[in-house]
Enzyme design. Structure first.
Site, PDB file in Angstrom:
ATOM      1  N   GLU A  86       0.809  -1.218   0.000  1.00 53.90           N
ATOM      2  CA  GLU A  86       0.000   0.000   0.000  1.00 53.90           C
ATOM      3  C   GLU A  86       0.848   1.276   0.000  1.00 53.90           C
ATOM      4  O   GLU A  86       0.779   2.099   0.907  1.00 53.90           O
ATOM      5  CB  GLU A  86      -0.958   0.011   1.193  1.00 53.90           C
ATOM      6  CG  GLU A  86      -2.065  -1.015   1.102  1.00 53.90           C
ATOM      7  CD  GLU A  86      -3.077  -0.917   2.231  1.00 53.90           C
ATOM      8  OE1 GLU A  86      -4.198  -1.413   2.070  1.00 53.90           O
ATOM      9  OE2 GLU A  86      -2.746  -0.348   3.293  1.00 53.90           O
ATOM     10  N   GLU A  99      -7.051  -7.593  -0.792  1.00 55.63           N
ATOM     11  CA  GLU A  99      -7.521  -7.488   0.583  1.00 55.63           C
ATOM     12  C   GLU A  99      -8.972  -7.031   0.620  1.00 55.63           C
ATOM     13  O   GLU A  99      -9.399  -6.200  -0.178  1.00 55.63           O
ATOM     14  CB  GLU A  99      -6.686  -6.479   1.383  1.00 55.63           C
ATOM     15  CG  GLU A  99      -5.262  -6.856   1.671  1.00 55.63           C
ATOM     16  CD  GLU A  99      -4.567  -5.809   2.545  1.00 55.63           C
ATOM     17  OE1 GLU A  99      -5.276  -5.078   3.283  1.00 55.63           O
ATOM     18  OE2 GLU A  99      -3.340  -5.713   2.493  1.00 55.63           O
TER      19      GLU A  99
END
Length: 676
Positions: A150, A307
């Protein structure tokens, strides 16, 4: 990454066994098998474990984890672990610290805490990636490389300032060119030496993260920041590719995340993956749009859902549980929009720190007798039945919406015309209208080829990049339908206004010119009054936010403003060029207007809604090699009846034949397999 070679859809998620005593691991393996999972993302935040000091690397724990996965038939999405630097690095190499927007230099802590232009961070990150790839290049569990985690944030330290100046020299070549493109004669900002340029933060040009004195420098710094982090990704990617050239490489993106230009990033990724964390109050069409944006980053290729939470997420103000059926429904929504995986964060719930209240397959109770585990296991059984049928299938669409990160940065850095003007919201207005009509949509970049589409929308095309106006004119002349909106055609790629009247370079294409832009206060509205019916579009509609005061110069006027001193001025126009049409919507209309207008544009191109659309019901279609899969997702809590309009086939989930009218349970899913 070609997902068609996989034996089945990937099902699993983030797994952090290094946070637990190894005595727990065998039970994890039993429960992952019970849930039908076949992939685990490991080593995401293990840098400190693997490298306890500058010269020592200890792979013993990761060796055991990788071997355990292989022994249990689970594939590894192996992360490089560089998303947070170790404490020893922070102490010995302070250049790794970021300096924030307020000019404060950080201490050790948190994650995403490394300066992307730190020589020490880059050295050790690349070295770790290289050692990991060399060690595990032949490991039977290795499926996919997961670079860092991320990527995000920004830094304004001295290293970044120096790197920014180098970046600017490469872009502009000379200070004369830079001064021209930044309009530095404003406020006596002319630069005579590259070292006079400093990053635009709260100590220099910007009084807020979204407001700046000089759009040119702030826009370039946004580009530079995205490029800097991309360079870090590429360093690690190239390091693992040296040892494993045939293992695909990805990093997990975050949807409409503002600071990084994901279209540029996707060019450097083998497959797009992303983390989907909507709130329980997020419109389902917004999540659908974001899936389509991620799919659009690589020209419609399937992506990976890296995710999502199986139950609740710790960082929201209210950690609302996903109600029964929602996890399954939202998982299928990702698949419906092009995902070839369903993966969770996390597989075992953390025992401490800030993620201990983030949902997991294995809850703190530690066994399979929980609602969340039962739902995940049932989904695993369903996905297992699909085999490889859906892998590599694509979503065909004749409609595209253009999306651009630089355009968003420029709009939202501007001082005016309205603080309520949010680029993503305006994209969503148009996407939602097509979603509610049952039409499939591609989200594409400003650079993508338009020839495969019948209708292209570009809401709020504030920035017109070089060559774009000519491309759009050719698209329309060849028979395409193009639509753009208020606050379009205003500036060039460096945020300099195109003089001669808005919409600048789009003026010829649209057949209009605008002299003023009115910003409406919250709660205030004007009216769109149709001059005559346009299909189902008739009467009066509300419009808000901004109102362009435009004049037609060749365009047909289909609607006018109904109120204020500009009552009677055009608000909806159509300009015919060659075989096609260019439309301009001069304000932000209500949903009824947009559905009416876009419905008529689709009918004119014989683009029909997908079967099965009903209120609260979402539809998409994936296709490959003559086979088609119609997804029908009931987002209502209650049962819905959907009409398949003569379509018949087999429900991929149950194996039962379906046709005609189908009663779909609340939060139910239907996947109709049929010949295209």
């Amino acid at each position: 990454m070609d997902t068609t070679h996989l034996p089945k859809m990937l099902y699993g998620g983030d797994y952090n066994p290094e946070q637990w005593d190894p005595s727990v691991w065998p039970e994890d393996m039993r429960m992952l098998e019970l849930a039908g999972m076949n992939v685990a993302t490991v080593n995401v935040f293990s840098w400190a474990m693997i490298q306890p000091d500058e010269d020592t690397y200890d792979f013993s724990t990761l060796d055991r984890i990788m071997d355990m996965l292989a022994d249990n038939g689970i594939l590894a999405c192996l992360a490089t672990g560089t998303g947070a630097h170790p404490a020893w690095m922070a102490r010995r190499h302070p250049d790794v610290f970021r300096t924030d927007f307020e000019g404060r230099k950080r201490k050790f802590g948190g994650r995403h805490n490394s300066c992307p232009n730190s020589p020490s961070y880059r050295l050790y990150a690349e070295r770790l990636a290289d050692k990991l790839a060399d060690r595990y290049k032949d490991h039977p569990a290795l499926l996919l490389w997961h670079i860092s985690n991320e990527y995000g944030g920004d830094c304004y330290c001295d290293n970044c300032a120096a790197a920014f100046r180098v970046w600017l020299q490469r872009k502009y070549g000379t200070l004369e060119k830079l001064n021209e493109q930044w309009n530095t004669r404003f406020w006596s900002h002319t630069f005579y030496d590259w070292d006079e340029i400093v990053p635009p933060n709260a100590l220099s040009e910007q009084w807020a993260e979204t407001r700046t004195n000089f759009q040119g420098i702030s826009l370039d710094y946004a580009r530079f920041n995205s490029d800097s982090m991309l360079d870090c990704y590429k360093l690690e990617r190239d390091a693992v590719r040296r040892h494993t050239p045939n293992v695909p490489v990805t990093t997990n993106l975050m949807g409409t995340y503002k600071p990084l230009d994901y279209f540029k990033w996707a060019k450097e990724m083998d497959i797009v993956s992303w983390d989907n964390y909507p709130g329980m109050d997020t419109p389902v069409s917004f999540t659908a749009m974001t899936h389509d944006l991620m799919r659009g980053l690589k020209g419609g290729q399937p992506f990976l859902l890296m995710e999502q939470t199986p139950s609740q997420q710790n960082w929201q103000a209210y950690n609302t549980l996903k109600r029964p059926g929602v996890m399954r429904l939202w998982s299928y929504q990702a698949v419906a929009h092009g995902s070839d995986s369903v993966m969770f964060f996390q597989l075992r719930r953390s025992v401490g720190a800030c993620e201990k209240y983030h949902g997991a397959l294995i809850e703190h109770a530690g066994h399979e007798h929980t609602r969340v585990f039962r739902e995940c296991a049932e989904l695993g059984r369903e996905l297992d039945r699909f085999g490889s049928k859906l892998l590599g299938t694509r979503l065909p669409s004749r409609i595209a919406i253009m999306y651009d990160w630089e355009n968003r940065w420029a709009i939202e850095l501007s001082s005016g015309p309205s603080v309520d003007l949010k680029y993503v919201n305006e994209i969503q207005r148009y996407y939602d209208a097509l979603y509610e009509l049952g039409h499939q949509v591609d989200l594409i970049s400003f650079e993508d080829d338009l020839s495969g589409y019948d209708i292209v929308l570009a809401p709020v095309m504030y920035m017109v990049k070089p060559g774009m106006a000519d491309r759009l004119e050719r698209f329309v002349a060849d028979g395409g339908t193009f639509l753009t909106t208020f606050f379009s055609g205003i500036v060039n790629e460096n945020d300099l206004v195109t003089l001669g009247g808005y919409p600048g370079e789009l003026r010829k294409l649209l057949g209009i010119w605008a002299e003023e832009i009115d910003a409406l206060f919250p709660g205030r509205a004007n009216a769109i009054v149709m001059n005559e019916p346009f299909g189902a579009l008739d009467g009066t509609y509300a419009c808000t936010l901004l109102c362009d005061l435009i004049h037609a110069e060749g365009a047909d006027v289909l609607a006018e403003y109904g109120e204020d001193f500009y009552r009677g001025m055009p608000v909806l126009t159509r300009n015919r060029i060659g075989e096609g049409e260019a439309w301009y919507v001069a304000s932000a209309p209500d949903a009824a207007f947009l559905q009416g207008l876009l419905g008529e544009l689709c009918r004119a191109k014989d683009i029909r809604p997908l079967p099965g659309k009903a209120p609260g019901v979402e539809v998409t279609r994936r296709e490959r090699d003559g086979k088609s899969y119609l997804f029908v997702l009931n987002h209502n809590e209650t049962e819905a009846t959907v009409r398949l309009d003569g379509l018949s086939g087999t429900d991929l989930i149950t194996g039962q034949a379906v046709s005609g009218d189908v009663r779909l349970a609340g939060r139910g899913v239907l996947i109709v397999e049929h010949f295209a």
